[in-house]
Design a protein around this motif. Structure first.
Motif, PDB file in Angstrom:
ATOM      1  N   LEU A   1       0.807  -1.217   0.000  1.00  0.00           N
ATOM      2  CA  LEU A   1       0.000   0.000   0.000  1.00  0.00           C
ATOM      3  C   LEU A   1       0.847   1.276   0.000  1.00  0.00           C
ATOM      4  O   LEU A   1       0.298   2.375  -0.084  1.00  0.00           O
ATOM      5  CB  LEU A   1      -0.911   0.033   1.238  1.00  0.00           C
ATOM      6  CG  LEU A   1      -1.877  -1.127   1.421  1.00  0.00           C
ATOM      7  CD1 LEU A   1      -2.602  -0.995   2.746  1.00  0.00           C
ATOM      8  CD2 LEU A   1      -2.857  -1.176   0.256  1.00  0.00           C
ATOM      9  N   VAL A   2       2.167   1.114   0.130  1.00  0.00           N
ATOM     10  CA  VAL A   2       3.064   2.250   0.330  1.00  0.00           C
ATOM     11  C   VAL A   2       3.839   2.556  -0.951  1.00  0.00           C
ATOM     12  O   VAL A   2       4.477   1.684  -1.520  1.00  0.00           O
ATOM     13  CB  VAL A   2       4.049   1.968   1.488  1.00  0.00           C
ATOM     14  CG1 VAL A   2       4.991   3.138   1.697  1.00  0.00           C
ATOM     15  CG2 VAL A   2       3.290   1.650   2.772  1.00  0.00           C
ATOM     16  N   THR A   3       3.785   3.822  -1.368  1.00  0.00           N
ATOM     17  CA  THR A   3       4.517   4.272  -2.543  1.00  0.00           C
ATOM     18  C   THR A   3       5.910   4.736  -2.112  1.00  0.00           C
ATOM     19  O   THR A   3       6.029   5.658  -1.309  1.00  0.00           O
ATOM     20  CB  THR A   3       3.780   5.451  -3.216  1.00  0.00           C
ATOM     21  OG1 THR A   3       2.474   5.021  -3.593  1.00  0.00           O
ATOM     22  CG2 THR A   3       4.530   5.951  -4.432  1.00  0.00           C
ATOM     23  N   PRO A   4       6.972   4.095  -2.632  1.00  0.00           N
ATOM     24  CA  PRO A   4       8.324   4.572  -2.318  1.00  0.00           C
ATOM     25  C   PRO A   4       8.642   5.806  -3.159  1.00  0.00           C
ATOM     26  O   PRO A   4       8.300   5.875  -4.335  1.00  0.00           O
ATOM     27  CB  PRO A   4       9.212   3.392  -2.703  1.00  0.00           C
ATOM     28  CG  PRO A   4       8.429   2.624  -3.708  1.00  0.00           C
ATOM     29  CD  PRO A   4       6.981   2.883  -3.439  1.00  0.00           C
ATOM     30  N   VAL A   5       9.281   6.783  -2.538  1.00  0.00           N
ATOM     31  CA  VAL A   5       9.624   8.031  -3.217  1.00  0.00           C
ATOM     32  C   VAL A   5      11.121   8.274  -3.020  1.00  0.00           C
ATOM     33  O   VAL A   5      11.561   8.606  -1.920  1.00  0.00           O
ATOM     34  CB  VAL A   5       8.808   9.214  -2.649  1.00  0.00           C
ATOM     35  CG1 VAL A   5       9.179  10.508  -3.362  1.00  0.00           C
ATOM     36  CG2 VAL A   5       7.320   8.936  -2.743  1.00  0.00           C
ATOM     37  N   GLU A   6      11.893   8.086  -4.068  1.00  0.00           N
ATOM     38  CA  GLU A   6      13.348   8.257  -3.974  1.00  0.00           C
ATOM     39  C   GLU A   6      13.690   9.725  -3.747  1.00  0.00           C
ATOM     40  O   GLU A   6      13.235  10.599  -4.470  1.00  0.00           O
ATOM     41  CB  GLU A   6      14.039   7.737  -5.237  1.00  0.00           C
ATOM     42  CG  GLU A   6      15.545   7.738  -5.165  1.00  0.00           C
ATOM     43  CD  GLU A   6      16.120   6.928  -4.021  1.00  0.00           C
ATOM     44  OE1 GLU A   6      17.012   7.454  -3.329  1.00  0.00           O
ATOM     45  OE2 GLU A   6      15.687   5.774  -3.793  1.00  0.00           O
ATOM     46  N   CYS A   7      14.475   9.979  -2.701  1.00  0.00           N
ATOM     47  CA  CYS A   7      14.831  11.353  -2.321  1.00  0.00           C
ATOM     48  C   CYS A   7      16.326  11.558  -2.171  1.00  0.00           C
ATOM     49  O   CYS A   7      16.770  12.628  -1.747  1.00  0.00           O
ATOM     50  CB  CYS A   7      14.123  11.722  -1.002  1.00  0.00           C
ATOM     51  SG  CYS A   7      12.331  11.830  -1.149  1.00  0.00           S
ATOM     52  N   GLN A   8      17.133  10.567  -2.500  1.00  0.00           N
ATOM     53  CA  GLN A   8      18.580  10.637  -2.313  1.00  0.00           C
ATOM     54  C   GLN A   8      19.195  11.850  -2.993  1.00  0.00           C
ATOM     55  O   GLN A   8      20.154  12.430  -2.480  1.00  0.00           O
ATOM     56  CB  GLN A   8      19.232   9.349  -2.835  1.00  0.00           C
ATOM     57  CG  GLN A   8      20.736   9.298  -2.692  1.00  0.00           C
ATOM     58  CD  GLN A   8      21.192   9.212  -1.248  1.00  0.00           C
ATOM     59  OE1 GLN A   8      20.541   8.572  -0.439  1.00  0.00           O
ATOM     60  NE2 GLN A   8      22.299   9.850  -0.927  1.00  0.00           N
ATOM     61  N   ASP A   9      18.645  12.266  -4.124  1.00  0.00           N
ATOM     62  CA  ASP A   9      19.234  13.377  -4.867  1.00  0.00           C
ATOM     63  C   ASP A   9      18.909  14.753  -4.279  1.00  0.00           C
ATOM     64  O   ASP A   9      19.532  15.746  -4.654  1.00  0.00           O
ATOM     65  CB  ASP A   9      18.807  13.328  -6.336  1.00  0.00           C
ATOM     66  CG  ASP A   9      17.303  13.448  -6.515  1.00  0.00           C
ATOM     67  OD1 ASP A   9      16.555  12.876  -5.691  1.00  0.00           O
ATOM     68  OD2 ASP A   9      16.875  14.101  -7.481  1.00  0.00           O
ATOM     69  N   VAL A  10      17.951  14.813  -3.327  1.00  0.00           N
ATOM     70  CA  VAL A  10      17.561  16.117  -2.775  1.00  0.00           C
ATOM     71  C   VAL A  10      17.622  16.186  -1.252  1.00  0.00           C
ATOM     72  O   VAL A  10      17.368  17.240  -0.671  1.00  0.00           O
ATOM     73  CB  VAL A  10      16.141  16.526  -3.233  1.00  0.00           C
ATOM     74  CG1 VAL A  10      16.090  16.717  -4.744  1.00  0.00           C
ATOM     75  CG2 VAL A  10      15.092  15.544  -2.748  1.00  0.00           C
ATOM     76  N   SER A  11      17.941  15.082  -0.592  1.00  0.00           N
ATOM     77  CA  SER A  11      17.801  15.048   0.859  1.00  0.00           C
ATOM     78  C   SER A  11      18.712  13.991   1.458  1.00  0.00           C
ATOM     79  O   SER A  11      19.186  13.104   0.748  1.00  0.00           O
ATOM     80  CB  SER A  11      16.327  14.720   1.172  1.00  0.00           C
ATOM     81  OG  SER A  11      15.996  15.010   2.483  1.00  0.00           O
ATOM     82  N   ARG A  12      18.946  14.095   2.769  1.00  0.00           N
ATOM     83  CA  ARG A  12      19.717  13.082   3.504  1.00  0.00           C
ATOM     84  C   ARG A  12      18.976  12.756   4.789  1.00  0.00           C
ATOM     85  O   ARG A  12      18.578  13.668   5.505  1.00  0.00           O
ATOM     86  CB  ARG A  12      21.111  13.591   3.852  1.00  0.00           C
ATOM     87  CG  ARG A  12      22.035  13.723   2.651  1.00  0.00           C
ATOM     88  CD  ARG A  12      23.402  14.131   3.104  1.00  0.00           C
ATOM     89  NE  ARG A  12      23.994  13.105   3.956  1.00  0.00           N
ATOM     90  CZ  ARG A  12      25.162  12.525   3.743  1.00  0.00           C
ATOM     91  NH1 ARG A  12      25.885  12.874   2.713  1.00  0.00           N
ATOM     92  NH2 ARG A  12      25.632  11.628   4.572  1.00  0.00           N
ATOM     93  N   PRO A  13      18.865  11.466   5.145  1.00  0.00           N
ATOM     94  CA  PRO A  13      18.114  11.080   6.342  1.00  0.00           C
ATOM     95  C   PRO A  13      18.964  10.914   7.607  1.00  0.00           C
ATOM     96  O   PRO A  13      18.500  10.340   8.592  1.00  0.00           O
ATOM     97  CB  PRO A  13      17.525   9.737   5.930  1.00  0.00           C
ATOM     98  CG  PRO A  13      18.614   9.126   5.087  1.00  0.00           C
ATOM     99  CD  PRO A  13      19.199  10.299   4.324  1.00  0.00           C
ATOM    100  N   ASP A  14      20.185  11.427   7.622  1.00  0.00           N
ATOM    101  CA  ASP A  14      21.086  11.247   8.771  1.00  0.00           C
ATOM    102  C   ASP A  14      20.454  11.779  10.053  1.00  0.00           C
ATOM    103  O   ASP A  14      19.889  12.873  10.064  1.00  0.00           O
ATOM    104  CB  ASP A  14      22.402  11.984   8.539  1.00  0.00           C
ATOM    105  CG  ASP A  14      23.073  11.603   7.235  1.00  0.00           C
ATOM    106  OD1 ASP A  14      22.469  11.861   6.176  1.00  0.00           O
ATOM    107  OD2 ASP A  14      24.181  11.080   7.275  1.00  0.00           O
ATOM    108  N   ASP A  15      20.591  11.016  11.134  1.00  0.00           N
ATOM    109  CA  ASP A  15      20.087  11.403  12.455  1.00  0.00           C
ATOM    110  C   ASP A  15      21.185  12.067  13.271  1.00  0.00           C
ATOM    111  O   ASP A  15      22.361  11.745  13.124  1.00  0.00           O
ATOM    112  CB  ASP A  15      19.674  10.162  13.278  1.00  0.00           C
ATOM    113  CG  ASP A  15      18.534   9.400  12.668  1.00  0.00           C
ATOM    114  OD1 ASP A  15      17.560  10.020  12.247  1.00  0.00           O
ATOM    115  OD2 ASP A  15      18.617   8.156  12.621  1.00  0.00           O
ATOM    116  N   ILE A  16      20.765  12.951  14.173  1.00  0.00           N
ATOM    117  CA  ILE A  16      21.683  13.488  15.175  1.00  0.00           C
ATOM    118  C   ILE A  16      21.342  12.801  16.491  1.00  0.00           C
ATOM    119  O   ILE A  16      20.319  13.107  17.109  1.00  0.00           O
ATOM    120  CB  ILE A  16      21.550  15.018  15.318  1.00  0.00           C
ATOM    121  CG1 ILE A  16      22.007  15.699  14.033  1.00  0.00           C
ATOM    122  CG2 ILE A  16      22.373  15.505  16.513  1.00  0.00           C
ATOM    123  CD1 ILE A  16      21.880  17.212  14.057  1.00  0.00           C
TER     124      ILE A  16
END
Length: 190
Positions: A159-174
């Motif tokens: 049911l979940v649409t994957p949306v590639e964001c590697q080229d505009v964003s980074r998911p790194d946590d602090i």
């Protein structure tokens, strides 16, 4: 679409609540709110717990169970959404390199008919997450302890649409002082 920023944690490994951490000249909570707004979310709600703080132009939601983990913040945030909202984009305050472009991409999938979507980075699911109202009760039931929407995304992947964001964003946590230093260095390179 509403934006929901989870910012309730105490930052135990970091040494102070993450919402109040300065990053790139602004607090993480303010940066997260700005990212959601610039990405197109309205209204924006922020779930707080370990600390209280003033945030202009948002609805703050107090999570008294914040110490039990992210699941309680997801539930508190979903409970606080106005009845007129039919979808929400959930983001984390400790991921300051998420961009408005990533938020817009997820919102765009909603306009294309997606009822649930997740940002991916080289194919790996991370944040933010977009959820249509029909999925909130399921996410609510699965969000326990330090787990947010992840069980829903895995169990209902069809049911979940994957949306590639590697080229505009980074998911790194602090999570640690070292993470803060590393991400500050990354921010200065952009």
């Amino acid at each position: 679409m509403a934006g929901l920023l989870l910012a309730a944690g105490s930052g135990s490994r970091l040494g102070w609540p993450k919402a109040l951490v300065e990053f790139g000249g602004e607090r993480l909570v303010d940066r997260g709110v700005r990212t959601l707004r610039e990405g197109g979310c309205d209204p924006v709600l922020v779930v707080l717990g370990a600390t209280e703080t003033e945030i202009d132009g948002v609805t703050t939601v107090r999570n008294p169970g914040w110490s039990s983990g992210m699941g309680s913040s997801v539930r508190a945030g979903l409970d606080a959404l106005p009845p007129t909202v039919d979808a929400v984009l959930i983001a984390l305050a400790d991921q300051p390199l998420i961009t408005p472009d990533a938020v817009r991409r997820l919102l765009d999938t909603r306009g294309e008919g997606a009822r649930a979507a997740v940002a991916t980075y080289r194919g790996n699911q991370r944040n933010p997450v977009m959820l249509g109202r029909e999925h909130w009760s399921t996410v609510y039931a699965l969000a326990v302890e330090d787990v947010g929407a992840r069980p829903f995304l895995r169990t209902y992947s069809h049911l979940v649409t994957p949306v590639e964001c590697q080229d505009v964003s980074r998911p790194d946590d602090i999570d640690t002082p070292e993470d803060l230093e590393r991400l500050t260095g990354l921010l200065e390179q952009t």
